[in-house]
Write a protein that holds these residues in place. Structure first.
Motif, PDB file in Angstrom:
ATOM      1  N   ILE A  60       0.868  -1.183   0.000  1.00 25.25           N
ATOM      2  CA  ILE A  60       0.000   0.000   0.000  1.00 25.25           C
ATOM      3  C   ILE A  60       0.901   1.229   0.000  1.00 25.25           C
ATOM      4  O   ILE A  60       1.641   1.461   0.958  1.00 25.25           O
ATOM      5  N   THR A  61       0.882   1.971  -1.091  1.00 25.09           N
ATOM      6  CA  THR A  61       1.688   3.187  -1.168  1.00 25.09           C
ATOM      7  C   THR A  61       0.778   4.406  -1.047  1.00 25.09           C
ATOM      8  O   THR A  61      -0.387   4.381  -1.438  1.00 25.09           O
ATOM      9  N   VAL A  62       1.350   5.462  -0.506  1.00 26.87           N
ATOM     10  CA  VAL A  62       0.603   6.697  -0.263  1.00 26.87           C
ATOM     11  C   VAL A  62       1.461   7.879  -0.702  1.00 26.87           C
ATOM     12  O   VAL A  62       2.670   7.889  -0.478  1.00 26.87           O
ATOM     13  N   ASP A  63       0.831   8.851  -1.337  1.00 23.25           N
ATOM     14  CA  ASP A  63       1.486  10.141  -1.550  1.00 23.25           C
ATOM     15  C   ASP A  63       1.044  11.072  -0.423  1.00 23.25           C
ATOM     16  O   ASP A  63      -0.163  11.278  -0.215  1.00 23.25           O
ATOM     17  N   LEU A  64       2.005  11.610   0.312  1.00 25.38           N
ATOM     18  CA  LEU A  64       1.690  12.504   1.422  1.00 25.38           C
ATOM     19  C   LEU A  64       1.092  13.818   0.905  1.00 25.38           C
ATOM     20  O   LEU A  64       1.248  14.160  -0.276  1.00 25.38           O
ATOM     21  N   PRO A  65       0.392  14.558   1.743  1.00 21.71           N
ATOM     22  CA  PRO A  65      -0.201  15.828   1.301  1.00 21.71           C
ATOM     23  C   PRO A  65       0.841  16.742   0.663  1.00 21.71           C
ATOM     24  O   PRO A  65       1.951  16.899   1.161  1.00 21.71           O
ATOM     25  N   GLY A  66       0.469  17.319  -0.479  1.00 22.19           N
ATOM     26  CA  GLY A  66       1.376  18.208  -1.183  1.00 22.19           C
ATOM     27  C   GLY A  66       2.437  17.491  -1.989  1.00 22.19           C
ATOM     28  O   GLY A  66       3.345  18.137  -2.529  1.00 22.19           O
ATOM     29  N   HIS A  67       2.340  16.181  -2.106  1.00 21.75           N
ATOM     30  CA  HIS A  67       3.332  15.376  -2.817  1.00 21.75           C
ATOM     31  C   HIS A  67       2.647  14.499  -3.872  1.00 21.75           C
ATOM     32  O   HIS A  67       1.505  14.082  -3.699  1.00 21.75           O
ATOM     33  N   GLY A  68       3.398  14.202  -4.922  1.00 24.35           N
ATOM     34  CA  GLY A  68       2.935  13.237  -5.905  1.00 24.35           C
ATOM     35  C   GLY A  68       1.557  13.548  -6.451  1.00 24.35           C
ATOM     36  O   GLY A  68       1.277  14.658  -6.905  1.00 24.35           O
ATOM     37  N   LEU A  69       0.661  12.561  -6.375  1.00 24.99           N
ATOM     38  CA  LEU A  69      -0.688  12.703  -6.911  1.00 24.99           C
ATOM     39  C   LEU A  69      -1.708  13.129  -5.865  1.00 24.99           C
ATOM     40  O   LEU A  69      -2.899  13.184  -6.156  1.00 24.99           O
TER      41      LEU A  69
END
Length: 263
Positions: A60-69
């Motif tokens: 499970i991957t996550v983009d943190l707020p303000g990052h990536g998508l």
């Protein structure tokens, strides 16, 4: 492979689930990337996702707020580490992660973090011991370079070209500028939120086994032994010749992590 988003605690966290071939009866792995990076940069392009799914792990991957998508809201509250932890708990619940059961190897979750992701993982593991089995923390340190970041100097550099006096802040700003798609104002808002909730590792210590991994030339991770001492059952691996920016790409790092998480 599927993708989804989580909006219930705003910020909007973009998440993606990577399934292993043939399914798995092993617990999933939550991967948390570093500052000014993304799930794609830290975990996909470096081969981590392939290594983990190849070992039978659902990732499970996550983009943190303000990052990536993920979204880049203007309000500072959305970037607070405490809000991010709450969002991660909800995401794991929605992803079907169940509390740890000793006899069930599919229960709970393992966590891999890098840099800022390691700081968030440390606090998350302390807050959710009922879920987290083991954690691998890359580029970790007991300090908080983002809480100490020279925001005034960074903004003056961007507007006037005046060099940032603090070398760590200058390096972090350079790291943020390397990725053209990075929203610098969103990253600065994240830094402001972290200044209000700085990392104090001794106040919330995860109790599960940890593997701490850092390059032996990583100046941001020289205090990693302090984290190992706080936890009391952590292994520490130093990668020869590696720095903060490139330790995550190390094959030795992946090998050690897979072995540790298999325990």
């Amino acid at each position: 492979m599927g993708a989804g988003t989580l909006d219930s605690t705003s910020p909007l966290l973009h998440s993606q689930i990577h399934e292993p071939d043939g399914g798995s009866v092993l617990r999933p792995v939550l991967a948390l990337h570093g500052f000014a990076s993304s799930a794609e940069m830290n975990w996909a392009s470096t081969g981590w996702i392939g290594a983990l799914t190849g070992a039978g792990r659902r990732v499970i991957t996550v983009d943190l707020p303000g990052h990536g998508l993920s979204g880049s809201p203007e309000e500072r509250e959305h970037y607070r580490p405490s809000r991010i932890r709450k969002a991660l708990l909800e995401l794991l619940d929605e992803s079907g992660v169940t509390p740890l059961v000793d006899a069930d190897p599919a229960s709970g979750v393992d966590v891999i973090g890098y840099s800022l992701g390691s700081r968030l993982a440390w606090e998350f593991g302390a807050a959710a011991p009922q879920l987290v089995h083991r954690m691998v923390l890359g580029g970790p340190g007991a300090g908080d370079p983002l809480a100490d970041f020279d925001l005034e100097g960074a903004r003056k550099f961007l507007s006037e070209g005046t060099p940032v006096p603090d070398p760590v802040s200058a390096d972090l700003l350079k790291m943020a500028q390397i990725v053209p798609s990075n929203n610098l104002e969103a990253l600065f808002t994240l830094i402001e939120a972290i200044k209000e909730e700085p990392f104090r590792p001794a106040e919330s210590v995860p109790s599960m086994p940890l593997l701490l991994v850092a390059g032996d030339q990583d100046e941001l991770a020289v205090s990693a032994p302090q984290l190992a001492e706080l936890n009391g059952k952590a292994d520490l691996l130093l990668l020869p010749g590696r720095r903060h920016a490139n330790a995550v790409t190390s094959r030795a790092f992946k090998t050690a992590a897979l072995e540790f998480l298999g325990g």
